[in-house]
Write a protein that holds these residues in place. Structure first.
Motif, short mmCIF file in Angstrom:
data_model
loop_
_atom_site.label_atom_id
_atom_site.label_comp_id
_atom_site.label_asym_id
_atom_site.label_seq_id
_atom_site.Cartn_x
_atom_site.Cartn_y
_atom_site.Cartn_z
N ASP A 276 2.91 -41.12 14.60
CA ASP A 276 3.85 -40.87 13.74
C ASP A 276 3.32 -41.46 12.34
OD1 ASP A 276 5.63 -39.65 15.43
OD2 ASP A 276 6.88 -41.44 15.54
N LYS A 279 -0.16 -38.90 11.54
CA LYS A 279 -0.03 -37.38 11.68
C LYS A 279 -0.13 -36.63 10.60
CE LYS A 279 4.81 -36.98 12.68
NZ LYS A 279 6.00 -36.61 13.70
N ASP A 280 0.80 -37.14 9.59
CA ASP A 280 1.11 -36.20 8.22
C ASP A 280 -0.27 -36.20 7.41
OD1 ASP A 280 3.57 -35.61 8.99
OD2 ASP A 280 4.49 -37.29 7.73
N GLU A 281 -0.94 -37.40 7.23
CA GLU A 281 -2.08 -37.52 6.45
C GLU A 281 -3.11 -36.85 7.21
OE1 GLU A 281 -4.80 -41.07 4.42
OE2 GLU A 281 -2.94 -41.37 5.14
N ARG A 283 -3.27 -34.41 9.33
CA ARG A 283 -2.85 -32.89 9.42
C ARG A 283 -3.41 -32.43 7.79
NH1 ARG A 283 1.70 -32.88 11.16
NH2 ARG A 283 1.24 -32.48 13.32
N GLU A 284 -2.93 -33.05 6.77
CA GLU A 284 -3.30 -32.55 5.53
C GLU A 284 -4.85 -32.45 5.34
OE1 GLU A 284 -2.50 -33.94 0.96
OE2 GLU A 284 -1.20 -34.91 2.75
#
Length: 297
Positions: A276, A279-281, A283-284
């Motif tokens: 968690d 993942k955002d950083e 995936r970007e």
């Protein structure tokens, strides 16, 4: 009634030459996947399956592996003094109790079968598990735990299996299937690295095993097989036709070959995307990289 599986062998004597120069001083099993070494994933999987005794078959230059599982009292004291309880809990989860772990030396690289045979005196007459840390498996229920549950129904010996493209089957041990029951298959043959075109199926054996102690007796002969090595597959195959039998288990999960550079990188991305806080950083970043690569084409 099947006997419980409480012992596991971890063959970790390999030199890790595919990861040189890193493995010149760092055992491959200590190489980090996100923030845990490969061996920790294997240990966590074993613990979830009820393993209580951990047997490592090592070689020269693996002292860092032994140190990893030791208690770091100074670090624990420092983390406690600074109130870093979350990190302290993570650190404690890597500790092994005295007497729970054993180390044996494989003095000659004679194959996987030989590495497992080296632990025979600690296994005695009990069924046991073998885990190859190079094979990291992402699964909701850990792979070995799935296998232990299936083994309670079948007994005998059991290997983890997955379907591979026919053209890649020659890189694996391959099952010849007598009876396909879905998740569990009964084997009528096993062959290690069959020449292309001779493979009996595309059901490949990967690095998880639950074995009857008679497999160790078969390894006493020290017979060599594919590649001039003592093959574990050959000893397991001798159990076929006995009243115990040999079974393959199609596990639920994704296997990563972390013995290869490409597989290690794939695992790093996959496990990173599953976190968690990462993942955002991640995936970007991957989206940006793919966009640049597509534009360059």
């Amino acid at each position: 009634m099947t006997r419980p599986i409480t012992k596991a062998i971890f063959p970790v004597a390999g030199l890790g030459t595919r990861f040189l120069p890193a493995t010149k001083s760092v055992p491959k099993e200590i190489m980090t996947l996100v923030d845990r070494p490969l061996i920790q994933y294997a240990i966590d999987e074993a613990r979830a399956a009820g393993i209580e005794e951990f047997i490592f078959v090592t070689s020269r230059g693996k002292s860092a592996l032994e140190d990893y599982f030791d208690h770091s009292h100074q670090l624990q004291t420092d983390l406690a003094a600074k109130g870093k309880t979350e990190l302290l809990d993570i650190l404690k989860s890597t500790n092994m109790d005295s007497g729970q772990i054993a180390y044996l030396r494989q003095h000659k690289a004679l194959g996987l079968g030989h590495a497992v045979w080296c632990a025979r005196r600690l296994i005695h007459d009990e069924p046991f598990a073998v885990i190859l840390p190079d094979d990291v498996i992402a699964a909701e229920k850990p792979c070995l735990q799935q296998m232990v549950e299936a083994y309670q129904e079948t007994g005998g010996s059991m290997v983890a299996t997955m379907e591979v493209p026919r053209e890649k089957a020659s890189a694996y041990g391959v099952l010849d299937v007598a009876n396909d029951m879905g998740a569990v298959v009964e084997a009528k043959g096993m062959v290690e690295k069959p020449p292309f075109g001779t493979e009996p199926s595309n059901l490949a054996v990967i690095g998880r095993y639950i074995l009857h102690p008679n497999v160790l007796t078969s390894l006493d002969t020290q017979e060599t097989g594919a590649g001039g090595e003592i093959q574990l597959t050959d000893a397991i195959a001798k159990e076929i036709g006995t009243d115990r039998g040999v079974y393959g288990y199609r596990f639920n999960g994704q296997r990563f070959d972390c013995g290869s550079k490409a597989g290690f990188l794939q695992a790093t991305v996959s496990f990173g995307l599953a976190r968690d806080e990462l993942k955002d950083e991640l995936r970007e970043y991957l989206t940006e990289v793919l966009a640049v690569d597509k534009a360059a084409q």
